[in-house]
Design a protein around this motif. Structure first.
Motif, PDB file in Angstrom:
ATOM      1  N   GLU A  78       0.789  -1.231   0.000  1.00 28.09           N
ATOM      2  CA  GLU A  78       0.000   0.000   0.000  1.00 28.09           C
ATOM      3  C   GLU A  78       0.824   1.286   0.000  1.00 28.09           C
ATOM      4  O   GLU A  78       0.428   2.285  -0.613  1.00 28.09           O
ATOM      5  N   THR A  79       1.982   1.296   0.697  1.00 31.17           N
ATOM      6  CA  THR A  79       2.733   2.553   0.767  1.00 31.17           C
ATOM      7  C   THR A  79       3.252   2.983  -0.600  1.00 31.17           C
ATOM      8  O   THR A  79       3.529   4.165  -0.819  1.00 31.17           O
ATOM      9  N   ILE A 113      -0.956   5.066   0.230  1.00 34.25           N
ATOM     10  CA  ILE A 113      -1.837   4.752   1.357  1.00 34.25           C
ATOM     11  C   ILE A 113      -1.090   3.820   2.317  1.00 34.25           C
ATOM     12  O   ILE A 113       0.122   3.637   2.170  1.00 34.25           O
ATOM     13  N   ILE A 114      -1.787   3.265   3.289  1.00 29.00           N
ATOM     14  CA  ILE A 114      -1.204   2.258   4.176  1.00 29.00           C
ATOM     15  C   ILE A 114      -2.163   1.074   4.237  1.00 29.00           C
ATOM     16  O   ILE A 114      -3.327   1.185   3.833  1.00 29.00           O
ATOM     17  N   PRO A 115      -1.698  -0.083   4.707  1.00 34.66           N
ATOM     18  CA  PRO A 115      -2.633  -1.189   4.898  1.00 34.66           C
ATOM     19  C   PRO A 115      -3.782  -0.737   5.800  1.00 34.66           C
ATOM     20  O   PRO A 115      -3.545  -0.203   6.886  1.00 34.66           O
ATOM     21  N   GLY A 116      -5.007  -0.940   5.327  1.00 34.84           N
ATOM     22  CA  GLY A 116      -6.161  -0.417   6.060  1.00 34.84           C
ATOM     23  C   GLY A 116      -7.169  -1.470   6.459  1.00 34.84           C
ATOM     24  O   GLY A 116      -8.262  -1.137   6.926  1.00 34.84           O
ATOM     25  N   THR A 132      -1.413  -3.456   9.416  1.00 38.42           N
ATOM     26  CA  THR A 132      -0.455  -2.835  10.339  1.00 38.42           C
ATOM     27  C   THR A 132      -0.558  -3.422  11.740  1.00 38.42           C
ATOM     28  O   THR A 132       0.330  -3.204  12.572  1.00 38.42           O
ATOM     29  N   LYS A 159       7.549  -3.790  10.005  1.00 41.38           N
ATOM     30  CA  LYS A 159       7.808  -2.416   9.560  1.00 41.38           C
ATOM     31  C   LYS A 159       8.602  -2.401   8.258  1.00 41.38           C
ATOM     32  O   LYS A 159       8.308  -1.627   7.345  1.00 41.38           O
ATOM     33  N   ILE A 192       6.284  -3.380   5.378  1.00 38.05           N
ATOM     34  CA  ILE A 192       5.263  -2.365   5.086  1.00 38.05           C
ATOM     35  C   ILE A 192       5.895  -1.097   4.545  1.00 38.05           C
ATOM     36  O   ILE A 192       5.408  -0.508   3.568  1.00 38.05           O
ATOM     37  N   TYR A 193       7.003  -0.659   5.133  1.00 37.90           N
ATOM     38  CA  TYR A 193       7.658   0.571   4.674  1.00 37.90           C
ATOM     39  C   TYR A 193       8.192   0.436   3.250  1.00 37.90           C
ATOM     40  O   TYR A 193       8.182   1.396   2.476  1.00 37.90           O
ATOM     41  N   ALA A 235       7.058  -1.749   0.966  1.00 39.56           N
ATOM     42  CA  ALA A 235       6.029  -2.280   0.056  1.00 39.56           C
ATOM     43  C   ALA A 235       6.574  -3.457  -0.743  1.00 39.56           C
ATOM     44  O   ALA A 235       6.177  -3.712  -1.878  1.00 39.56           O
TER      45      ALA A 235
END
Length: 259
Positions: A133-134, A138-141, A145, A158, A161-162, A164
């Motif tokens: 998502e980043t 956006i971010i995981p919604g 997270t 982290k 996610i950071y 992607a």
């Protein structure tokens, strides 16, 4: 009539399959409604002891939100759809029965978040996974997270996610995101073997074990132990507990009825 989701129930195991393969099983609004309808039916069916969720073919488990559909939405529609995705992912976690995600292909964004809400993840050796998502602003919604750090640790989560980053099934196994890797042609069969191994046990025990684990992991150990005690106590007066003891004494396999 459902267009994008099928469910097959056999020998106490329900197999949910996403069939929107032409769109990489991206989560359109209609598909989300169909998934929730299926989950609602399964949740209250005590003949179902375990659940498998997978995608049709070998290319995609679920590519996450349908971004093509999203382009045509206004802000209110977008917010409602995001909330619906979160509700759907949570629905998998809240399902009474144990759920196995058989990840047959790509699982990106909301697709991986859906798999993280399942109890056990089994991946095809050709699968690709990632919370991407980043890279889209956006971010995981839909729980990404929160569930990923709880599963593999904060630092590793982290980093994924950071960045992607899209990772292979082998990397996902090393991270601890998936519990099993199998060859593509064996994936569903192996998932069914595991589901039947789970399903032969007392269904009420499976429900309470899932409740104790899921709720206890969100608390300190003292509170978690209290949750476990409450879950255990709910089984003391069940017919299945008595059947389990009787079968043990008689040296035979128990026959459980979920009562």
């Amino acid at each position: 009539m459902r267009n994008f989701v099928t469910v097959e129930i056999q020998d106490g195991v329900a197999v949910i399959q996403f069939t929107r393969s032409e769109a990489a099983n991206a989560l359109s609004v209609q598909m989300l409604h169909e998934i929730n309808e299926v989950l609602e039916e399964i949740h209250y069916n005590r003949f179902i002891r375990a659940v498998i969720v997978t995608g049709a073919g070998e290319k995609a488990f679920c590519a996450g939100a349908d971004l093509k559909e999203r382009k045509g939405m206004n802000e209110e529609e977008t917010r409602k759809t995001i909330a619906l995705i979160g509700k759907t992912v949570n629905h998998f976690e809240a399902l009474a029965q144990p759920v196995i995600a058989a990840i047959n292909g790509v699982a990106f964004g909301g697709g991986l978040e859906l798999a993280l809400a399942c109890d056990i993840r089994m991946a095809s050796s050709t699968a690709k996974l990632g919370l991407t998502e980043t890279a889209l602003g956006i971010i995981p919604g839909a729980g990404g997270t929160q569930r990923l750090p709880r599963l593999i640790g904060i630092g590793k989560a982290k980093e994924l996610i950071y960045t992607a980053r899209r990772i292979s099934a082998e990397e996902a196994y090393r991270y601890g995101i998936v519990e099993h890797i199998v060859e593509p042609q064996e994936l569903l069969d192996q998932a069914k073997i595991l589901a039947h191994e789970i399903g032969k046990n007392a269904p009420l025990s499976l429900i309470q074990a899932k409740t104790a684990i899921n709720q206890g992991m969100q608390t300190d150990i003292s509170t978690g132990l209290q949750i476990e005690t409450l879950a255990y106590s709910r089984l003391l007066q069940t017919e299945d507990r008595l059947e389990g003891l009787k079968a043990f004494q008689e040296k035979r396999s128990p026959v459980y009825h979920g009562k």
